[in-house]
Design an enzyme around this catalytic site. Structure first.
Site, short mmCIF file in Angstrom:
data_model
loop_
_atom_site.label_atom_id
_atom_site.label_comp_id
_atom_site.label_asym_id
_atom_site.label_seq_id
_atom_site.Cartn_x
_atom_site.Cartn_y
_atom_site.Cartn_z
CG PHE A 1 -1.85 1.04 1.46
CD1 PHE A 1 -3.09 0.97 0.84
CD2 PHE A 1 -1.58 2.11 2.30
CE1 PHE A 1 -4.05 1.96 1.04
CE2 PHE A 1 -2.54 3.11 2.51
CZ PHE A 1 -3.77 3.02 1.89
N GLY A 2 0.76 2.07 -1.02
CA GLY A 2 1.64 3.25 -1.11
C GLY A 2 0.87 4.55 -1.07
CB ILE B 1 6.22 1.63 0.77
CG1 ILE B 1 5.85 3.06 0.33
CG2 ILE B 1 5.22 0.60 0.24
CD1 ILE B 1 4.61 3.65 0.98
CB SER B 2 5.03 -2.20 5.10
OG SER B 2 4.99 -1.24 6.14
NE ARG C 1 17.67 -9.05 39.21
CZ ARG C 1 19.00 -9.10 39.13
NH1 ARG C 1 19.62 -10.20 38.73
NH2 ARG C 1 19.72 -8.02 39.42
CD GLN D 1 1.78 -3.21 48.01
OE1 GLN D 1 1.81 -1.99 48.15
NE2 GLN D 1 1.07 -3.98 48.82
CB ALA E 1 20.80 -3.41 33.76
CD GLU F 1 -2.53 0.71 8.80
OE1 GLU F 1 -3.75 0.81 8.85
OE2 GLU F 1 -1.92 -0.27 8.35
NE ARG G 1 -12.76 13.04 12.09
CZ ARG G 1 -11.97 12.73 11.07
NH1 ARG G 1 -12.30 11.75 10.25
NH2 ARG G 1 -10.85 13.38 10.88
C1 LIG Z 1 7.56 1.18 10.01
C2 LIG Z 1 6.63 2.00 9.19
C3 LIG Z 1 5.90 1.40 8.17
C4 LIG Z 1 5.04 2.16 7.37
N1 LIG Z 1 4.36 1.55 6.35
C5 LIG Z 1 3.61 2.31 5.49
C6 LIG Z 1 3.00 1.72 4.33
O1 LIG Z 1 3.07 0.50 4.11
N2 LIG Z 1 2.32 2.53 3.47
C7 LIG Z 1 2.21 3.88 3.67
O2 LIG Z 1 1.59 4.55 2.85
N3 LIG Z 1 2.79 4.47 4.76
C8 LIG Z 1 3.49 3.73 5.66
N4 LIG Z 1 4.10 4.31 6.76
C9 LIG Z 1 4.03 5.75 6.90
C10 LIG Z 1 3.10 6.24 7.99
O3 LIG Z 1 1.77 5.94 7.69
C11 LIG Z 1 3.34 7.73 8.21
O4 LIG Z 1 4.63 7.83 8.77
C12 LIG Z 1 2.30 8.38 9.10
O5 LIG Z 1 1.10 8.55 8.41
C13 LIG Z 1 2.74 9.76 9.64
O6 LIG Z 1 3.20 10.57 8.62
P1 LIG Z 1 4.63 11.31 8.75
O7 LIG Z 1 5.63 10.32 9.16
O8 LIG Z 1 4.83 12.06 7.48
O9 LIG Z 1 4.43 12.34 9.95
P2 LIG Z 1 3.78 13.81 9.86
O10 LIG Z 1 2.44 13.74 9.26
O11 LIG Z 1 4.77 14.74 9.26
O12 LIG Z 1 3.64 14.16 11.40
C14 LIG Z 1 4.75 14.58 12.21
C15 LIG Z 1 4.22 14.85 13.63
O13 LIG Z 1 3.26 15.92 13.58
C16 LIG Z 1 2.04 15.47 14.14
N5 LIG Z 1 0.93 16.08 13.39
C17 LIG Z 1 0.74 16.10 12.05
N6 LIG Z 1 -0.40 16.75 11.75
C18 LIG Z 1 -0.95 17.13 12.93
C19 LIG Z 1 -2.15 17.82 13.30
N7 LIG Z 1 -3.04 18.21 12.39
N8 LIG Z 1 -2.38 18.05 14.61
C20 LIG Z 1 -1.50 17.61 15.56
N9 LIG Z 1 -0.37 16.95 15.28
C21 LIG Z 1 -0.10 16.70 13.99
C22 LIG Z 1 2.05 13.96 13.96
O14 LIG Z 1 1.15 13.32 14.84
C23 LIG Z 1 3.51 13.65 14.23
O15 LIG Z 1 3.72 13.61 15.61
C24 LIG Z 1 4.91 3.55 7.61
C25 LIG Z 1 5.62 4.14 8.66
C26 LIG Z 1 6.46 3.39 9.45
C27 LIG Z 1 7.21 4.05 10.57
#
Ligand SMILES: Cc1cc2nc3c(=O)[nH]c(=O)nc-3n(C[C@H](O)[C@H](O)[C@H](O)COP(=O)(O)OP(=O)(O)OC[C@H]3O[C@@H](n4cnc5c(N)ncnc54)[C@H](O)[C@@H]3O)c2cc1C
Length: 395
Positions: free
Chosen positions: A123-124, A157-158, A268, A279, A340, A363, A381
Site C-alpha cells: 500500500f503506497g 512503504i512496508s 529475579r 507492589q 538493566a 496508519e 466530524r
Molecule cells: C515502520 C513504518 C511502516 C510504514 N508503512 C507504510 C505503508 O506501508 N504505506 C504507507 O503509505 N505508509 C506507511 N508508513 C508511513 C506512515 O503511515 C506515516 O509515517 C504516518 O502517516 C505519519 O506521517 P509522517 O511520518 O509524514 O508524519 P507527519 O504527518 O509529518 O507528522 C509529524 C508529527 O506531527 C504530528 N501532526 C501532524 N499533523 C498534525 C495535526 N493536524 N495536529 C496535531 N499533530 C499533527 C504527527 O502526529 C507527528 O507527531 C509507515 C511508517 C512506518 C514508521
C-alpha cells in the site's frame, strides 16, 4: 454483543500460536539483529491461510470473519511486529480494498492470487512531504490513451522490496484537492518502477520498509481502482481495515510483554523476594493486563461492527489509538521490570519496545486519532454513509 469465540476461532488461535512458537520465536532474535526479512515465511503464512483470512473462499481466501483476522494478528505480533505488519498491508490495506472497490476483472487478476498468497500486495500512500496530510502528496497520474503515466515517489512503504502489487495513490487532478486523488493497482514489473529498502530503523528490523519510485511508469487504464477522484475515499476505507489489524496486533504485543515480564518476575529476586512480590512491579503488571483487556474489548467490538457491515471508522480509530498506546507503555514497563537486563537483547523486551513505536505512528499517528475522537465527540466530524459496502467475508 457476544464476545465468545467459536470453536473454529479457538482452533485458529491455537494454530496461529503454534505457528509463531515453531516458525518465528526460535529465530526472531537473530533476524531482528541482522535486519533480515524472511520472505519465505510469507509463503508459510499463506500455506496456513493467514494471508487471506477474511477474503471469501470464491476469491481464494479463508472465508473467516473479521474477529478471526484479529486473532491471527494478535498471535502474529506476539511473535514479532514485522509479520503482523505484513498481514496488515497485504490483507488489511490491499486485498480487502480490492474486495471492496475492485471490478470483477481486478478481483480475478489481483485479489485471487493475493488471497492465496501467490502474490503479495502492499500500500503506497505516504510520501516524503505527505504523511498525516494526505492531500499534500505530489505523485501524479496523467491519462495518455489506454494508460496512465505515473511520476513520483512513496516512502516508508512496508514490503517495498517484496510485494508484487501495490495500491498507489496519485493526483489525476490536483485542482480538486482530496477529490482529485485516484487509486491505481501497480505491478512491480512495470517499466519505471523501482524500490529501495530503508536502513537504520528503530524497530521492525525483521521487516521490509522503504521507498518506491515511479519514473514515467505506464499503468493500464483498467488498473484504475474505482473512478477517477475516488482515491481519498478508497484510502480512508483501506485504513479502516488496516487500523483494525494494527489494533489487534497491539494486543499481541501486550501479551508478549506480559509473558516475558511474568516469567522474569518469578525468576529475579531482590531484597530476599521475587520482584513480582514488590507492589510497584505489580502495578506495572496490573496495568499491562488492564491495557490488554481494554484493547481487546475495543478491537472485538469494532470487529463485530465490521461483521455486521456497519460503519466503524470511529470505533476502529479508538481501538487503534488506545491499543497501540497501551502496547507502547506495556513494552516500556516490560523493559523497566527487567532492569538493566531489559536494556540488552539477551531478553526480547528491548525489541518489543523498539517495535511498539511504529504502530503509534503508522496508519494515523496518536495525535491524528486523538483529534478524530475529540471531533466525533464535539460533533465536528460525522461519518457519511458508506458508498461501497464493507467487504463481505462470508463464503
Ligand atoms: C515502520 C513504518 C511502516 C510504514 N508503512 C507504510 C505503508 O506501508 N504505506 C504507507 O503509505 N505508509 C506507511 N508508513 C508511513 C506512515 O503511515 C506515516 O509515517 C504516518 O502517516 C505519519 O506521517 P509522517 O511520518 O509524514 O508524519 P507527519 O504527518 O509529518 O507528522 C509529524 C508529527 O506531527 C504530528 N501532526 C501532524 N499533523 C498534525 C495535526 N493536524 N495536529 C496535531 N499533530 C499533527 C504527527 O502526529 C507527528 O507527531 C509507515 C511508517 C512506518 C514508521
Amino acid at each position: 454483543m457476544n464476545f465468545d469465540f467459536t470453536e473454529e476461532q479457538e482452533l485458529l488461535r491455537k494454530t496461529a500460536r503454534d505457528f509463531v512458537d515453531r516458525e518465528i520465536m526460535p529465530y526472531i532474535g537473530e533476524w531482528d539483529a541482522k535486519g533480515y526479512f524472511n520472505k519465505h515465511l510469507i509463503k508459510r503464512l499463506a500455506e496456513v491461510g493467514f494471508m487471506g483470512v477474511c477474503i471469501p473462499e470464491r476469491y481464494g481466501g479463508s472465508g473467516m470473519d473479521y474477529n478471526s483476522l484479529a486473532i491471527v494478528c494478535e498471535e502474529l505480533e506476539r511473535g514479532d511486529t514485522a509479520f503482523r505488519t505484513a498481514v496488515s498491508v497485504h490483507t488489511g490495506l490491499n486485498s480487502m480494498t480490492l474486495l471492496q472497490w475492485g471490478s470483477n476483472l481486478q478481483k480475478q487478476k489481483y485479489l485471487t492470487p493475493q488471497a492465496k498468497g501467490e502474490k503479495i500486495g502492499a500500500f503506497g500512500l505516504t510520501e516524503p512531504g505527505a504523511g498525516s496530510d494526505v492531500a499534500a502528496l505530489q505523485t501524479t497520474a496523467k491519462l495518455d490513451g489506454d494508460h496512465y503515466v505515473l511520476n513520483g515517489q512513496k516512502t516508508w512503504i512496508s514490503l517495498c522490496d517484496t510485494a508484487d502489487h501495490f495500491l498507489i495513490f496519485a493526483y489525476t487532478d490536483k485542482s480538486k484537492k482530496h477529490n482529485g486523488i485516484s487509486a491505481f493497482i501497480v505491478e512491480r514489473t512495470y517499466e519505471g518502477f523501482s524500490s529501495k529498502a530503508t536502513k537504520g530503523k528503530l524497530g521492525i528490523r525483521a521487516g521490509n520498509t522503504g521507498e518506491i519510485f515511479f519514473d514515467e511508469m505506464k499503468v493500464p487504464k483498467e488498473n484504475l481502482l474505482g473512478k477517477e477522484g475516488d482515491g481519498f475515499k478508497i484510502a480512508m476505507a483501506a485504513l479502516d481495515n488496516g487500523r483494525f489489524t494494527v489494533a489487534a496486533g497491539a494486543c499481541g504485543q501486550i501479551m508478549a510483554c506480559l509473558e516475558a515480564s511474568v516469567e522474569y518476575c518469578h525468576e529475579r529476586k531482590t531484597f530476599g523476594k521475587e520482584i513480582g512480590k514488590h507492589q510497584l512491579v505489580q502495578q506495572m503488571i496490573a496495568k499491562m493486563e488492564a491495557g490488554l483487556q481494554m484493547s481487546r474489548l475495543l478491537v472485538y467490538r469494532a470487529g463485530e461492527m465490521k461483521n455486521k457491515g456497519a460503519r466503524n471508522t470511529r470505533e476502529t480509530s479508538l481501538a487503534k489509538w488506545q491499543a497501540c498506546d497501551f502496547a507502547n507503555k506495556a513494552a516500556d514497563d516490560a523493559v523497566q521490570i527487567h532492569g538493566a537486563y531489559g536494556y540488552s537483547n539477551e531478553y526480547p523486551v528491548e525489541r518489543y519496545l523498539r517495535n511498539s513505536k511504529a504502530p503509534v505512528i503508522y496508519e494515523g499517528t496518536r495525535e491524528i486519532h486523538t483529534i478524530m475522537q475529540a471531533e466525533y465527540v464535539l460533533g465536528y466530524r460525522k461519518d457519511k454513509p458508506l458508498t461501497h459496502s464493507l467487504p463481505p467475508w462470508k463464503k
